[in-house]
Design a protein around this motif. Sequence first.
Motif, mmCIF file in Angstrom:
data_model
loop_
_atom_site.group_PDB
_atom_site.id
_atom_site.type_symbol
_atom_site.label_atom_id
_atom_site.label_comp_id
_atom_site.label_asym_id
_atom_site.label_seq_id
_atom_site.Cartn_x
_atom_site.Cartn_y
_atom_site.Cartn_z
ATOM 1 N N ALA A 29 2.907 -1.200 -2.749
ATOM 2 C CA ALA A 29 2.021 -2.059 -3.536
ATOM 3 C C ALA A 29 2.676 -3.412 -3.813
ATOM 4 C CB ALA A 29 1.654 -1.360 -4.847
ATOM 5 N N ARG B 214 2.492 -5.560 -0.654
ATOM 6 C CA ARG B 214 1.138 -6.086 -0.418
ATOM 7 C C ARG B 214 0.778 -7.186 -1.422
ATOM 8 N NH1 ARG B 214 2.030 -4.714 3.759
ATOM 9 N NH2 ARG B 214 1.379 -2.828 4.860
ATOM 10 N N ALA B 215 1.388 -7.138 -2.611
ATOM 11 C CA ALA B 215 1.073 -8.142 -3.627
ATOM 12 C C ALA B 215 1.819 -9.451 -3.401
ATOM 13 C CB ALA B 215 1.402 -7.593 -5.019
ATOM 14 N N ASP B 216 2.844 -9.429 -2.579
ATOM 15 C CA ASP B 216 3.633 -10.634 -2.286
ATOM 16 C C ASP B 216 3.006 -11.350 -1.094
ATOM 17 O OD1 ASP B 216 5.588 -12.504 -1.397
ATOM 18 O OD2 ASP B 216 7.145 -11.348 -2.414
ATOM 19 N N SER B 217 2.616 -12.591 -1.282
ATOM 20 C CA SER B 217 1.918 -13.338 -0.222
ATOM 21 C C SER B 217 2.786 -13.494 1.025
ATOM 22 C CB SER B 217 1.504 -14.715 -0.736
ATOM 23 O OG SER B 217 2.649 -15.448 -1.173
ATOM 24 N N SER C 142 2.812 -9.715 2.630
ATOM 25 C CA SER C 142 1.594 -8.901 2.600
ATOM 26 C C SER C 142 1.230 -8.297 3.955
ATOM 27 C CB SER C 142 0.425 -9.744 2.083
ATOM 28 O OG SER C 142 0.240 -10.888 2.914
#
Length: 765
Positions: free
Chosen positions: A710, A713-716, A719
């Motif tokens: 998670a 995926r939250a880190d640009s 992702s």
Amino acid sequence: MLDSDALLKELLATFELEAQEHLGELSSLLLLLEREPEAAERVRLLEAIFRRVHTLKGAAHAVNLPDVALSCQRLEDVLAALKGGSLPLGLEQFDSLHGSINALGERLCFAQGPAAPAVPSPAAPHELPVAAAVPTDTAAVVREPSVPTPPSTPLTRPEPSTPEAVPAQPREWKTSEPRPVSPRPQGDETVRVSARLLEELLLQSEELVSAKLSSSVLHEELASLAGELALRQGERSRALETARKSVKGATGSEAVLASLLEQSCQAERHLEGRLRFLEKSAEKHQRSLQAMLDPLLEEMKKLQLLPCSTLCDPFAKLVRDLSRELGKEAEFSCRGGELEIDRRILAELREPLLHLVRNTVDHGIEEPRQRVAAGKSPRGAISIEIRLQDAGRAELVLEDDGRGIDLSRVKAAAQRVDAAPADVLERMPDHEALQLIFESGLSTSPAVGSVSGRGVGLAIVRQSLERLGGHVTVTSTPGVGTAFRLVFPLSFARIRGLLVQVGGRECVIPATNVELSSRTAHSEVKRVENRDTVLVNGEVVALVSLARILELKQSAQAAEGNLCFVLLHAGEKRIAFAVDQVLGVQEILVKPLGRQLSRVRNVSGATVLGNGRVVPVLNVADLFRSALFVEAPPAPPPSPAPQNRQVSVLVAEDSITSRTLLKNILESAGYAVRTAVDGADALSQLKTQACDVVISDIEMPRMDGFQLTAAIRADSRLSTLPVILVTGLESRSDRERGIDVGASAYLVKSSFDQGNLIEVIQKLS
């Protein structure tokens, strides 16, 4: 490929240290839990115990100790019931938990022995049913474990009189287990059976190997299909969510299409469940078939066994008669005649051994006056010794104390029959030149006699051994004697073979000739005396393209990426053969080519794989001879283009055993690997150094695999980074959660296969 024995030994040593640490900590946590009055703290301690047991189970899977892993799994079930409150936690349960940990420790100590993977561990007198041992060699039979359900059965120590307390195998196993053979009493009856009938029965039994291979292929295909559907879970979930949103506000044809899409997703999910069920059923049938077939074949093989003395004893009279005919004196002795070998193997050895003994008496043993003049006994000595080389091969050594072989005469004879060019003979080492005596038509005898001299007998010896899948070598010291060493398999038709792909086609190399398989960069291939070479364990070995030897067009796959090769040995020779890829090792049934194709260069037979394909079985001795005449391809001009970048992988795993195993597997496949001790460590490394793929366990301290996925995926910046979850959590809810947080793939350790992992990485990178 790594040295599997060395790697397993290293992993087991690492596992032993890790297991001791886990068991010590588990005992301490249990004591703390027993003294802890606060309910919240008890919950925390139970969770810590559960995590320790789960990590130990994963590590046991990694080193192929399924009985230890199953004990941990059953202990997890009880701990889960305690966490859920369905099983009360009292003094009696603490006693039982401590007993289970002690019994697990005893089993782990037993598992460290050299025979641990193949010998069942007897349960301790106080051991609980939840920690019952499963013998590795019989674990192929799938059955429901007799674990008491936590809500209805308290965790208590069974009485010695109860069936659960007896360390016997469940009733379902007894039907497929081979019973131990008891010593035959003195008056046991015997019957006369035709040898032809025994051979027919054995051949028919060996044909069942094809059924076992087909069953294995069916299971692999079902597992592959189910895995492909599992990889689509994320797409399916997103499509289903989109369809549900569309249905709410849609009318007419749009609502119908959305409804059909939802039905399709539900049907695909149902199909995945059905495939998983079929996969488990196929695995159960495959293992049941193996458990019944392997003992049957072993017992049938015993019917064909004869002592080697039946082959060797008649040569004593032959030596006596032949030596008297030639005016010589010689005595014959045999050691190892009590060793029992398949009568078909002995029958194939009779003719080559006859030629060797006759040549030894004629060429090797001197006349009595010559021996006395040389300071020897007037009576020559000829001996045969037969011994096991390993579990699948035996060797026969025929020695004499005669005049030895004159190497100069061998080279002169080889030049007369054009066995090798003169410049090659001049540079040839002595031990290689000695092997020229097995060339057809080559003889050092000045005249043709009634016993030998035509140069045919020793050629027959080599051909006969190669037909068996063995080889023959000779060593000699002038004036001291000569020794012929014959190496041959114990099994006539069933062998283990290495399946490789060459020029886009599959073929099998007998595993007994395979020393190792590995990969190397094309830049590591060096030219030495106009031949390609590769460095293997610090030794320079000739490298030959197997596709060129077999006159196949080299596939584009072989020219890309790293170079894959197989190191083979035949006698004292070692050559590396370049192949497209190594597909694995499997048991095969070798079939002759038939009279129409009785002798095809580089091919000794054929086999039918489990998928029905017919593939050739290569003749290693022919490959070595062909390699001498295959010119190396011209060296490609240097290219300024950069090399393909090596794929980097980050492995997040809290178990040092599992971490070491994954690291070795991936590095042997050509990946650059970094490791992290948990999710938090992995995330910290990703912020400072990028990678191409992340492989993570789920159950880890500080940050588990779900939280790590998670966070990625939250880190640009991260992702799109592929994340593969490799875990022991098998439930559907865990898998769906993994997909929901954005995992690219989800692999379960209990059915873990390194080939699947490499394939998934290749697809994602």
